[in-house]
Design an enzyme around this catalytic site. Structure first.
Site, PDB file in Angstrom:
ATOM      1  N   LYS A  77       0.821  -1.214   0.000  1.00 58.29           N
ATOM      2  CA  LYS A  77       0.000   0.000   0.000  1.00 58.29           C
ATOM      3  C   LYS A  77       0.855   1.266   0.000  1.00 58.29           C
ATOM      4  O   LYS A  77       0.605   2.174  -0.768  1.00 58.29           O
ATOM      5  CB  LYS A  77      -0.907   0.058   1.238  1.00 58.29           C
ATOM      6  CG  LYS A  77      -1.995  -0.978   1.285  1.00 58.29           C
ATOM      7  CD  LYS A  77      -3.024  -0.652   2.375  1.00 58.29           C
ATOM      8  CE  LYS A  77      -2.437  -0.567   3.775  1.00 58.29           C
ATOM      9  NZ  LYS A  77      -1.906  -1.845   4.284  1.00 58.29           N
ATOM     10  N   ARG A 116      -9.816   1.215   8.316  1.00 59.10           N
ATOM     11  CA  ARG A 116      -9.462  -0.163   8.633  1.00 59.10           C
ATOM     12  C   ARG A 116     -10.591  -0.888   9.358  1.00 59.10           C
ATOM     13  O   ARG A 116     -10.443  -2.064   9.657  1.00 59.10           O
ATOM     14  CB  ARG A 116      -8.219  -0.187   9.527  1.00 59.10           C
ATOM     15  CG  ARG A 116      -6.896  -0.398   8.764  1.00 59.10           C
ATOM     16  CD  ARG A 116      -5.793  -0.420   9.808  1.00 59.10           C
ATOM     17  NE  ARG A 116      -4.544  -0.980   9.420  1.00 59.10           N
ATOM     18  CZ  ARG A 116      -3.469  -0.292   9.042  1.00 59.10           C
ATOM     19  NH1 ARG A 116      -3.523   0.993   8.856  1.00 59.10           N
ATOM     20  NH2 ARG A 116      -2.323  -0.904   8.822  1.00 59.10           N
ATOM     21  N   ARG A 138      11.072  -6.433   6.033  1.00 57.00           N
ATOM     22  CA  ARG A 138      11.046  -5.011   6.370  1.00 57.00           C
ATOM     23  C   ARG A 138      11.580  -4.793   7.790  1.00 57.00           C
ATOM     24  O   ARG A 138      12.252  -3.806   8.069  1.00 57.00           O
ATOM     25  CB  ARG A 138       9.616  -4.469   6.264  1.00 57.00           C
ATOM     26  CG  ARG A 138       9.549  -2.990   6.501  1.00 57.00           C
ATOM     27  CD  ARG A 138       8.187  -2.439   6.198  1.00 57.00           C
ATOM     28  NE  ARG A 138       7.264  -2.680   7.293  1.00 57.00           N
ATOM     29  CZ  ARG A 138       5.958  -2.414   7.243  1.00 57.00           C
ATOM     30  NH1 ARG A 138       5.432  -1.932   6.142  1.00 57.00           N
ATOM     31  NH2 ARG A 138       5.200  -2.632   8.277  1.00 57.00           N
ATOM     32  N   ARG A 179      11.153  -1.546  12.534  1.00 57.98           N
ATOM     33  CA  ARG A 179       9.956  -1.001  13.172  1.00 57.98           C
ATOM     34  C   ARG A 179       9.600  -1.828  14.398  1.00 57.98           C
ATOM     35  O   ARG A 179       9.644  -3.051  14.370  1.00 57.98           O
ATOM     36  CB  ARG A 179       8.782  -1.023  12.182  1.00 57.98           C
ATOM     37  CG  ARG A 179       8.501   0.328  11.595  1.00 57.98           C
ATOM     38  CD  ARG A 179       7.478   0.253  10.505  1.00 57.98           C
ATOM     39  NE  ARG A 179       6.175  -0.242  10.949  1.00 57.98           N
ATOM     40  CZ  ARG A 179       5.054  -0.061  10.255  1.00 57.98           C
ATOM     41  NH1 ARG A 179       5.091   0.597   9.112  1.00 57.98           N
ATOM     42  NH2 ARG A 179       3.911  -0.536  10.683  1.00 57.98           N
ATOM     43  N   ARG A 207      -1.398  -8.313  13.544  1.00 53.87           N
ATOM     44  CA  ARG A 207      -1.848  -7.354  12.530  1.00 53.87           C
ATOM     45  C   ARG A 207      -2.564  -8.061  11.389  1.00 53.87           C
ATOM     46  O   ARG A 207      -3.576  -7.565  10.879  1.00 53.87           O
ATOM     47  CB  ARG A 207      -0.663  -6.537  12.021  1.00 53.87           C
ATOM     48  CG  ARG A 207      -0.323  -5.410  12.991  1.00 53.87           C
ATOM     49  CD  ARG A 207       1.141  -5.082  13.006  1.00 53.87           C
ATOM     50  NE  ARG A 207       1.621  -4.545  11.776  1.00 53.87           N
ATOM     51  CZ  ARG A 207       2.900  -4.602  11.388  1.00 53.87           C
ATOM     52  NH1 ARG A 207       3.783  -5.233  12.139  1.00 53.87           N
ATOM     53  NH2 ARG A 207       3.267  -4.065  10.274  1.00 53.87           N
TER      54      ARG A 207
END
Ligand code: AMP
Length: 193
Positions: free
Chosen positions: A15, A90, A129, A135, A146
């Site tokens: 996204k 969401r 990632r 992160r 998630r």
């Protein structure tokens, strides 16, 4: 003429990458809910402190908080020509709130893209990632939460927008250029609003 684009999809579907390209190509701001929350955390605000643990766990922050942050952002003058929303809505409550924000300003959004990828691919992309960006919410547990939250809370929005007639499903498990070509082709068909 204004172009309002929504990007739905699990984390890892691309996204953010696609939103940046749409933003650059069409000259409209990229509004990423996760970035807004991270900026809030970095600012050291009370709100930022409140949402930190929720985000690190991989859970969704409350609808009220998220809706207010997005309402403020969409009220900025740079959204006149449109925007690309990445990561919002969401939940159904958020989608309904967005409908009423559009109604308030007498607009409608142009198209909702649903970027679709298998969970295993999303999981692997997020793990990679994690190595690159570090992160705090890219731990294995948080990634799983998630993805679970995505299926439970966000995936029903695909139906929500399908019934409104402006949903475009896009297969995300391809190269960035292939995915963007499909998005662009769909945007060329969007009537000027
Ligand atoms: P993202 O950068 O889109 O992956 O978002 C990072 C995290 O921010 C998510 O895992 C959620 O904890 C939170 N978040 C982002 N967007 C929303 C939203 N629309 N509603 C609730 N929480 C959100």
């Amino acid at each position: 003429m204004s172009l309002s684009v929504l990007l739905l999809g699990p984390q890892g579907a691309g996204k953010g990458t696609q939103a940046k390209r749409v933003s650059a190509e069409y000259g409209i701001p990229h509004i990423a809910s996760g970035e807004i929350l991270r900026a809030e955390e970095e600012s050291g605000s009370e709100l930022g402190r409140q949402v930190k643990a929720t985000i690190e766990r991989g859970d969704l922050v409350s609808d009220d908080v998220m809706i207010e942050l997005i309402r403020n952002r969409l009220g900025q003058p740079d959204t006149e020509a449109g925007f690309v929303l990445d990561g919002f809505p969401r939940t159904t409550v958020q989608a309904e709130a967005l409908d009423s924000m559009f109604a308030d300003i007498g607009r409608n959004f142009s198209v909702a893209f649903a970027l679709q990828i298998p969970d295993e691919v999303a999981f692997e992309r997020l793990r990679r990632r994690a190595e690159v960006e570090g992160r705090a919410d890219d731990t294995d547990e948080a990634i799983e939460r998630r993805l679970d939250n995505y299926h439970r809370e966000t995936e029903p929005l695909i139906e929500y927008y399908r019934t409104r007639g402006n949903l475009v499903p896009v297969r995300g498990n391809r190269t960035e250029n292939e995915v963007f070509a499909d998005i662009q082709a769909a945007l060329e068909q969007v009537p000027a609003a």
